[in-house]
Design a protein around this motif. Structure first.
Motif, short mmCIF file in Angstrom:
data_model
loop_
_atom_site.label_atom_id
_atom_site.label_comp_id
_atom_site.label_asym_id
_atom_site.label_seq_id
_atom_site.Cartn_x
_atom_site.Cartn_y
_atom_site.Cartn_z
N THR A 8 0.80 -1.22 0.00
CA THR A 8 0.00 0.00 0.00
C THR A 8 0.83 1.27 0.00
OG1 THR A 8 -0.14 -0.04 2.41
CG2 THR A 8 -1.91 -1.12 1.19
N GLU A 9 2.14 1.15 0.10
CA GLU A 9 2.99 2.34 0.19
C GLU A 9 4.00 2.38 -0.94
OE1 GLU A 9 2.35 4.60 2.34
OE2 GLU A 9 0.95 3.47 3.56
N PRO A 10 4.24 3.58 -1.51
CA PRO A 10 5.28 3.72 -2.52
C PRO A 10 6.66 3.63 -1.87
CG PRO A 10 4.41 5.85 -1.95
CD PRO A 10 3.57 4.84 -1.21
N CYS A 11 7.69 3.64 -2.68
CA CYS A 11 9.05 3.61 -2.15
C CYS A 11 9.31 4.89 -1.35
CB CYS A 11 10.05 3.50 -3.29
SG CYS A 11 11.76 3.48 -2.69
N PRO A 17 5.85 4.05 -7.51
CA PRO A 17 4.50 3.63 -7.09
C PRO A 17 4.48 2.22 -6.52
CG PRO A 17 4.46 4.60 -9.29
CD PRO A 17 5.91 4.42 -8.91
N GLU A 18 3.57 2.02 -5.57
CA GLU A 18 3.46 0.72 -4.90
C GLU A 18 3.15 -0.41 -5.88
OE1 GLU A 18 -0.50 2.75 -4.73
OE2 GLU A 18 1.51 3.38 -4.28
N THR A 19 2.53 -0.12 -7.02
CA THR A 19 2.20 -1.17 -7.97
C THR A 19 3.43 -1.76 -8.65
OG1 THR A 19 1.84 0.52 -9.67
CG2 THR A 19 -0.10 -0.27 -8.48
N ASN A 20 4.57 -1.09 -8.55
CA ASN A 20 5.79 -1.59 -9.19
C ASN A 20 6.75 -2.29 -8.22
OD1 ASN A 20 4.91 -0.51 -11.58
ND2 ASN A 20 6.05 1.38 -11.36
N ILE A 21 6.43 -2.32 -6.94
CA ILE A 21 7.31 -2.96 -5.96
C ILE A 21 7.21 -4.48 -6.13
CG2 ILE A 21 7.83 -3.21 -3.50
CD1 ILE A 21 8.20 -0.33 -4.72
N ALA A 22 8.35 -5.13 -6.19
CA ALA A 22 8.40 -6.58 -6.45
C ALA A 22 8.70 -7.35 -5.17
CB ALA A 22 9.49 -6.87 -7.47
N ILE A 23 8.13 -8.54 -5.07
CA ILE A 23 8.44 -9.47 -3.98
C ILE A 23 9.40 -10.50 -4.57
CG2 ILE A 23 7.54 -11.11 -2.30
CD1 ILE A 23 6.61 -8.21 -1.92
N ARG A 24 10.56 -10.63 -3.93
CA ARG A 24 11.59 -11.52 -4.46
C ARG A 24 12.12 -12.45 -3.36
NH1 ARG A 24 13.34 -9.04 -9.28
NH2 ARG A 24 12.68 -6.88 -9.39
N PRO A 25 12.62 -13.61 -3.76
CA PRO A 25 13.30 -14.46 -2.79
C PRO A 25 14.54 -13.73 -2.27
CG PRO A 25 12.78 -15.71 -4.76
CD PRO A 25 12.51 -14.26 -5.07
N SER A 26 14.82 -13.88 -1.00
CA SER A 26 15.99 -13.25 -0.40
C SER A 26 17.18 -14.18 -0.46
CB SER A 26 15.67 -12.91 1.07
OG SER A 26 16.82 -12.52 1.75
N ARG A 27 18.36 -13.62 -0.54
CA ARG A 27 19.58 -14.46 -0.53
C ARG A 27 19.75 -15.17 0.80
NH1 ARG A 27 23.92 -10.26 -2.41
NH2 ARG A 27 22.20 -8.80 -2.37
N LYS A 28 19.19 -14.60 1.86
CA LYS A 28 19.30 -15.21 3.19
C LYS A 28 18.19 -16.20 3.45
CE LYS A 28 21.40 -11.09 5.12
NZ LYS A 28 21.26 -10.03 6.13
N GLY A 29 17.35 -16.44 2.48
CA GLY A 29 16.17 -17.28 2.67
C GLY A 29 14.98 -16.38 2.98
N GLY A 30 13.80 -16.83 2.67
CA GLY A 30 12.63 -16.00 2.89
C GLY A 30 12.39 -15.09 1.69
N HIS A 31 11.74 -13.94 1.95
CA HIS A 31 11.36 -13.03 0.88
C HIS A 31 11.59 -11.59 1.30
CE1 HIS A 31 9.18 -16.71 -0.02
NE2 HIS A 31 9.24 -16.31 -1.28
N ASN A 56 5.18 -2.18 4.06
CA ASN A 56 4.14 -1.22 4.43
C ASN A 56 4.41 -0.53 5.76
OD1 ASN A 56 2.67 -1.65 2.07
ND2 ASN A 56 1.45 -3.28 2.99
N ARG A 57 5.16 -1.16 6.64
CA ARG A 57 5.46 -0.57 7.95
C ARG A 57 6.62 0.41 7.91
NH1 ARG A 57 4.95 -5.79 11.86
NH2 ARG A 57 2.68 -5.84 11.88
N ARG A 58 7.26 0.57 6.79
CA ARG A 58 8.42 1.47 6.69
C ARG A 58 8.03 2.93 6.81
NH1 ARG A 58 12.11 -0.20 1.87
NH2 ARG A 58 13.47 1.17 3.01
#
Length: 59
Positions: A8-11, A17-31, A56-58
């Motif tokens: 819900t929040e932009p960078c 814009p928030e619609t362009n934020i990507a969810i990716r696998p993390s190198r440490k595991g997780g996302h 969103n909490r940032r």
């Protein structure tokens, strides 16, 4: 494909814009959520939903 509609929040650094934020696998595991423009990332989450919550909490 991961549902990113709950982001819900932009960078906070470049304003991408928030619609362009990507969810990716993390190198440490997780996302992590990552801005494609400046590379800002959320905290690491065990699941995509946790990464979205961290982004969103940032604000």
């Amino acid at each position: 494909m991961i549902d990113t509609t709950r982001i819900t929040e932009p960078c906070p650094y470049c304003g991408e814009p928030e619609t362009n934020i990507a969810i990716r696998p993390s190198r440490k595991g997780g996302h992590t959520a990552q801005c494609p423009t400046c590379g800002a990332r959320s905290g690491n989450g065990n699941t995509p939903a946790e990464a979205i919550t961290a982004w969103n909490r940032r604000f």
